[in-house]
Design an enzyme around this catalytic site. Structure first.
Site, PDB file in Angstrom:
ATOM      1  N   HIS A  80       0.827  -1.206   0.000  1.00 58.20           N
ATOM      2  CA  HIS A  80       0.000   0.000   0.000  1.00 58.20           C
ATOM      3  C   HIS A  80       0.865   1.262   0.000  1.00 58.20           C
ATOM      4  CE1 HIS A  80      -3.250   2.548   2.179  1.00 58.20           C
ATOM      5  NE2 HIS A  80      -3.617   2.397   0.916  1.00 58.20           N
ATOM      6  N   ASP A 133      -1.303   6.420  -5.438  1.00 54.54           N
ATOM      7  CA  ASP A 133      -2.395   7.352  -5.695  1.00 54.54           C
ATOM      8  C   ASP A 133      -1.921   8.407  -6.681  1.00 54.54           C
ATOM      9  OD1 ASP A 133      -4.340   6.433  -3.529  1.00 54.54           O
ATOM     10  OD2 ASP A 133      -2.550   6.864  -2.348  1.00 54.54           O
ATOM     11  N   GLU A 142       0.694  -0.334  -4.758  1.00 55.30           N
ATOM     12  CA  GLU A 142      -0.442   0.552  -4.980  1.00 55.30           C
ATOM     13  C   GLU A 142       0.034   1.977  -4.786  1.00 55.30           C
ATOM     14  OE1 GLU A 142      -3.929   2.988  -3.427  1.00 55.30           O
ATOM     15  OE2 GLU A 142      -1.990   2.505  -2.534  1.00 55.30           O
ATOM     16  N   HIS A 195      -2.002  11.192  -1.991  1.00 60.07           N
ATOM     17  CA  HIS A 195      -3.305  10.658  -1.624  1.00 60.07           C
ATOM     18  C   HIS A 195      -4.326  11.753  -1.353  1.00 60.07           C
ATOM     19  CE1 HIS A 195      -6.401   9.183   1.188  1.00 60.07           C
ATOM     20  NE2 HIS A 195      -6.320   8.056   0.487  1.00 60.07           N
ATOM     21  N   GLU A 217      -4.207   3.933  -8.278  1.00 60.42           N
ATOM     22  CA  GLU A 217      -5.522   4.457  -7.901  1.00 60.42           C
ATOM     23  C   GLU A 217      -5.647   5.869  -8.446  1.00 60.42           C
ATOM     24  OE1 GLU A 217      -8.380   5.824  -4.206  1.00 60.42           O
ATOM     25  OE2 GLU A 217      -6.716   4.468  -3.767  1.00 60.42           O
TER      26      GLU A 217
END
Length: 255
Positions: free
Chosen positions: A23, A52, A50, A65, A125
């Site tokens: 993450h 953002d 992952e 994020h 994301e």
């Protein structure tokens, strides 16, 4: 012992991604969404991450994020309101610890270069500044399609915002997509199908045998966020889910 849905899962299309996904690079062990975090996650054996991605005021796709800058940088205000030159000057590491003081916000291009040089995979994301959902989905998809044009395994594009995923679908339909859900809102399943998603990425507590079977029966995969406890990970593995996003790169071995 195989999970109850093992047969249906085995009939799914090939899935090139590993179960374990780090993450924001390395969870909480390094400043999130910085190159230092991805290097640390890789040092713990992770080969998929992952991140953002959002848009600067002048159209550069960068990693962060929050909509606002205060939590993870030395800046103030809304990140998407600033041009990339201003964003690139911010300290994105000191908030975490002195060891990372001076770490900068990376562009998606810089992360792609790191991942491809080291054989790593990526879940991007799409994290739009509110009001820029379609523009961000389009920009991220266009850039990702160019950066990974020759890659054997493309990045997985995900978002909580259906509008962003729809723009990504229209811009680069060849890139795989996943719908993020934090609740099972009305028509979430139908929306994932309408968007041509290959996965549903849900809060881990939402998965049960029925929902896993439903998603698998539609040819989609079941991924979970953010799983930091062993009991939860074991439960998800027993259900036959396909991916686990975790902060605990120091706890779970991705091998």
């Amino acid at each position: 012992m195989k999970p109850d849905n093992a047969t249906s899962a085995s009939a799914l299309p090939d899935w090139p991604y590993p179960i374990w996904i780090a993450h924001r690079g390395a969870g909480k062990l390094a400043p999130e969404n910085t190159l230092a975090a991805f290097r640390l996650g890789a040092a713990h054996g992770y080969r998929m991450f992952e991140c953002d991605a959002k848009l600067s005021a002048d159209g550069v796709v960068f990693l962060m994020h929050d909509a606002t800058l205060e939590r993870t940088t030395s800046g103030q205000g809304i990140g998407g309101d600033l041009p990339w030159h201003a964003l690139s000057q911010l300290d994105a590491g000191s908030w975490h610890s002195r060891a990372y003081a001076g770490e900068t916000l990376p562009t998606l291009t810089a992360l792609a270069r790191f991942c491809q040089a080291n054989g790593h995979l990526l879940n991007i994301e799409i994290k739009p500044t509110p009001g820029t959902e379609a523009a961000t989905g389009e920009a991220v998809a266009r850039l990702a399609a160019r950066l990974w044009a020759k890659a054997a395994v493309p990045p997985l594009l995900t978002s909580f915002q259906p509008e962003a995923l729809a723009a990504a679908q229209q811009t680069a339909p060849e890139l795989p997509r996943g719908l993020l859900v934090d609740t099972l809102w009305e028509a979430w399943f139908e929306k994932a199908q309408d968007l041509g998603c290959v996965a549903v990425v849900a809060h881990y507590a939402l998965w049960d045998a029925a929902n896993v079977a439903r998603v698998h029966s539609a040819g989609m995969r079941c991924l979970s966020y953010t799983v930091n406890d062993d009991w939860a990970a074991q439960h998800l593995l027993a259900l036959g889910t396909d991916g686990i996003i975790t902060d605990r790169v120091d706890l779970f071995s991705p091998s």
